[in-house]
Write a protein that holds these residues in place. Structure first.
Motif, PDB file in Angstrom:
ATOM      1  N   GLN A 213       2.812   6.449  14.274  1.00 19.44           N
ATOM      2  CA  GLN A 213       2.561   5.521  13.171  1.00 19.44           C
ATOM      3  C   GLN A 213       1.695   6.233  12.130  1.00 19.44           C
ATOM      4  O   GLN A 213       0.731   6.893  12.482  1.00 19.44           O
ATOM      5  N   CYS A 214       2.062   6.094  10.854  1.00 17.42           N
ATOM      6  CA  CYS A 214       1.310   6.757   9.780  1.00 17.42           C
ATOM      7  C   CYS A 214      -0.027   6.063   9.524  1.00 17.42           C
ATOM      8  O   CYS A 214      -0.329   5.044  10.138  1.00 17.42           O
ATOM      9  N   TRP A 215      -0.804   6.612   8.556  1.00 15.55           N
ATOM     10  CA  TRP A 215      -2.092   5.969   8.224  1.00 15.55           C
ATOM     11  C   TRP A 215      -1.877   4.520   7.805  1.00 15.55           C
ATOM     12  O   TRP A 215      -2.763   3.691   7.990  1.00 15.55           O
ATOM     13  N   ALA A 216      -0.681   4.218   7.213  1.00 13.45           N
ATOM     14  CA  ALA A 216      -0.385   2.842   6.797  1.00 13.45           C
ATOM     15  C   ALA A 216       0.041   2.061   8.033  1.00 13.45           C
ATOM     16  O   ALA A 216       1.189   1.669   8.176  1.00 13.45           O
ATOM     17  N   ALA A 217      -0.912   1.899   8.955  1.00 14.36           N
ATOM     18  CA  ALA A 217      -0.616   1.293  10.267  1.00 14.36           C
ATOM     19  C   ALA A 217      -0.618  -0.222  10.117  1.00 14.36           C
ATOM     20  O   ALA A 217      -1.551  -0.921  10.502  1.00 14.36           O
ATOM     21  N   ARG A 218       0.470  -0.706   9.534  1.00 12.96           N
ATOM     22  CA  ARG A 218       0.545  -2.117   9.143  1.00 12.96           C
ATOM     23  C   ARG A 218       0.965  -2.995  10.315  1.00 12.96           C
ATOM     24  O   ARG A 218       1.945  -2.704  10.989  1.00 12.96           O
ATOM     25  N   ARG A 219       0.242  -4.052  10.500  1.00 12.00           N
ATOM     26  CA  ARG A 219       0.639  -5.054  11.481  1.00 12.00           C
ATOM     27  C   ARG A 219      -0.086  -6.350  11.133  1.00 12.00           C
ATOM     28  O   ARG A 219      -1.165  -6.322  10.548  1.00 12.00           O
TER      29      ARG A 219
ATOM     30  N   MET B 135       0.817  -1.218   0.000  1.00 17.83           N
ATOM     31  CA  MET B 135       0.000   0.000   0.000  1.00 17.83           C
ATOM     32  C   MET B 135       0.852   1.270   0.000  1.00 17.83           C
ATOM     33  O   MET B 135       0.349   2.348  -0.280  1.00 17.83           O
ATOM     34  N   CYS B 136       2.153   1.144   0.361  1.00 13.90           N
ATOM     35  CA  CYS B 136       3.049   2.300   0.308  1.00 13.90           C
ATOM     36  C   CYS B 136       4.414   1.825  -0.174  1.00 13.90           C
ATOM     37  O   CYS B 136       4.827   0.697   0.121  1.00 13.90           O
ATOM     38  N   GLN B 137       5.094   2.707  -0.907  1.00 14.94           N
ATOM     39  CA  GLN B 137       6.421   2.331  -1.430  1.00 14.94           C
ATOM     40  C   GLN B 137       7.428   2.081  -0.309  1.00 14.94           C
ATOM     41  O   GLN B 137       8.363   1.302  -0.467  1.00 14.94           O
ATOM     42  N   ASP B 138       7.242   2.753   0.836  1.00 15.74           N
ATOM     43  CA  ASP B 138       8.128   2.484   1.971  1.00 15.74           C
ATOM     44  C   ASP B 138       7.529   1.341   2.783  1.00 15.74           C
ATOM     45  O   ASP B 138       6.553   1.538   3.514  1.00 15.74           O
ATOM     46  N   THR B 139       8.083   0.155   2.636  1.00 14.71           N
ATOM     47  CA  THR B 139       7.550  -1.001   3.362  1.00 14.71           C
ATOM     48  C   THR B 139       8.223  -1.168   4.733  1.00 14.71           C
ATOM     49  O   THR B 139       8.044  -2.189   5.394  1.00 14.71           O
TER      50      THR B 139
ATOM     51  N   GLY C 104       9.134   7.708   7.524  1.00 16.23           N
ATOM     52  CA  GLY C 104       8.564   9.060   7.672  1.00 16.23           C
ATOM     53  C   GLY C 104       7.938   9.271   9.025  1.00 16.23           C
ATOM     54  O   GLY C 104       8.102  10.331   9.652  1.00 16.23           O
ATOM     55  N   SER C 105       7.213   8.251   9.497  1.00 17.10           N
ATOM     56  CA  SER C 105       6.574   8.391  10.805  1.00 17.10           C
ATOM     57  C   SER C 105       7.591   8.152  11.930  1.00 17.10           C
ATOM     58  O   SER C 105       7.544   8.823  12.963  1.00 17.10           O
ATOM     59  N   GLU C 106       8.538   7.247  11.689  1.00 12.48           N
ATOM     60  CA  GLU C 106       9.537   6.950  12.727  1.00 12.48           C
ATOM     61  C   GLU C 106      10.390   8.195  13.018  1.00 12.48           C
ATOM     62  O   GLU C 106      10.788   8.435  14.159  1.00 12.48           O
TER      63      GLU C 106
ATOM     64  N   PRO D 156       4.668  12.688   9.134  1.00 14.43           N
ATOM     65  CA  PRO D 156       4.379  11.256   9.326  1.00 14.43           C
ATOM     66  C   PRO D 156       3.167  10.755   8.546  1.00 14.43           C
ATOM     67  O   PRO D 156       2.645   9.688   8.867  1.00 14.43           O
ATOM     68  N   CYS D 157       2.733  11.468   7.496  1.00 14.76           N
ATOM     69  CA  CYS D 157       1.571  11.052   6.703  1.00 14.76           C
ATOM     70  C   CYS D 157       0.327  10.844   7.574  1.00 14.76           C
ATOM     71  O   CYS D 157      -0.166   9.713   7.724  1.00 14.76           O
ATOM     72  N   PRO D 158      -0.188  11.927   8.176  1.00 16.76           N
ATOM     73  CA  PRO D 158      -1.392  11.784   8.994  1.00 16.76           C
ATOM     74  C   PRO D 158      -2.625  11.452   8.134  1.00 16.76           C
ATOM     75  O   PRO D 158      -2.622  11.771   6.953  1.00 16.76           O
TER      76      PRO D 158
HETATM   77  S1  SF4 Z   1       5.129   7.634   6.666  1.00 20.20           S
HETATM   78 FE1  SF4 Z   1       3.940   5.773   6.219  1.00 20.20          FE
HETATM   79  S2  SF4 Z   1       2.511   6.300   4.548  1.00 20.20           S
HETATM   80 FE2  SF4 Z   1       4.120   7.896   4.673  1.00 20.20          FE
HETATM   81  S3  SF4 Z   1       5.651   7.263   3.168  1.00 20.20           S
HETATM   82 FE3  SF4 Z   1       6.307   6.440   5.163  1.00 20.20          FE
HETATM   83  S4  SF4 Z   1       5.412   4.374   5.296  1.00 20.20           S
HETATM   84 FE4  SF4 Z   1       4.370   5.448   3.627  1.00 20.20          FE
END
Ligand code: SF4
Length: 292
Positions: A267-273, A62-66, A146-148, A180-182
């Protein structure tokens, strides 16, 4: 429990995590979309929801940054073969990087060389929790950069107390802005020491969004912080609106009398777990993705 089974389950968890958000996160984003009044913020939430849909349908990240890969392992002490878990999780990470694929995100901080397969020194990081019983629970948290990058640790003075904590959390959200991509989920932990607070704050991100804190006082504090963060107007992707955070999750440890550490992990919207439980007879149950 064989190393091969552990590896297969871990690859599946990585695939589930990066392609499909848990239902509680999707529900929270859909609720935010329904309730958002700012048209630009609403359009961002629509784009996020469409993106999530597309990722699921095409089985693509769902996002290029996995993210950097972090595992939480809760192991029953009676499970045989615990010594195989680390090797299996490392192999699974390298395999998933190639097959899903995941973006290679493990870089040597001195040589700047990327290992190319998301494994490296202490990466993937494995948090261990040994409990009574004969099952093994694995959770993967792929954590985006980005969120970290907006995580923060405040070594506050004990006399600053809860008001100091509130100010520190809201200031961190304001300082983070769009980075952090809110809308984000904010993990907060107080007490312990610097390392314990950071660990607990990140682990708080694993708590389902549809389950309020079991401590009524902390549930109230979470609600106050969520309201305060959402009154900043930062909004979805930082473009304005009332949905800056989906939730705030708080944990704590007892502290040294002279210390008041407050950790914030975003944690960004891509709150993967994704989580799975493996029984000693080899039965696998996927906990966050029931249809898997
Ligand atoms: S902060 Fe999250 S949604 Fe934004 S680019 Fe990084 S992984 Fe993707």
């Amino acid at each position: 429990m064989t190393e091969k089974l552990l590896e297969t389950v871990a690859v599946k968890l990585l695939q589930l995590a990066v392609t499909e958000l848990p239902q509680d996160v999707k529900d929270a984003l859909q609720r935010a979309y329904r309730e958002e009044e700012n048209p630009v913020g609403k359009s961002q939430l629509k784009a996020i929801l469409d993106n999530i849909d597309l990722a699921e349908k095409t089985c693509a990240p769902m996002c290029q940054d996995t993210g950097v890969i972090i595992f939480y392992v809760t192991a029953g002490s009676q499970i045989p073969g615990l010594d195989k878990v680390e090797a299996a999780l490392r192999k699974a990470t390298a395999k998933a990087t190639k097959e899903i694929p995941l973006r290679p995100n493990a870089v040597d901080p001195f040589t700047q060389k990327n290992t190319g397969d998301n494994t490296g020194r202490h990466i993937p990081y494995i948090h261990w929790n040994i409990v009574p019983g004969d099952t093994l629970e694995i959770t993967v948290l792929p954590k985006g950069g980005g969120s970290e990058n907006v995580s923060a640790l405040g070594m506050l003075s004990p006399n600053q107390g809860t008001n100091g904590l509130k100010k520190f959390v809201v200031d961190t959200v304001i300082k983070a802005g769009a980075k952090p991509c809110p809308p984000t989920i904010v993990g907060v932990a107080v007490g312990g020491g610097a390392d314990i607070a950071m660990k607990l704050a990140k682990e708080a991100l694993l708590k389902p969004l549809d389950q309020p804190n079991s401590d009524p006082e902390l549930a109230k504090l979470e609600q106050q912080l969520r309201k305060a963060a959402n009154s900043t107007g930062i909004g979805p992707m930082g473009l304005g609106g009332k949905t800056t955070v989906l939730d705030v999750k708080i944990d704590y440890a007892h502290r040294h009398p002279a210390s008041y550490p407050v950790a914030v992990v975003v944690q960004c919207w891509a709150a993967r777990r994704a989580s799975a439980r493996i029984s000693s007879d080899g039965k696998v149950e996927y906990l966050t993705h029931r249809d898997a």
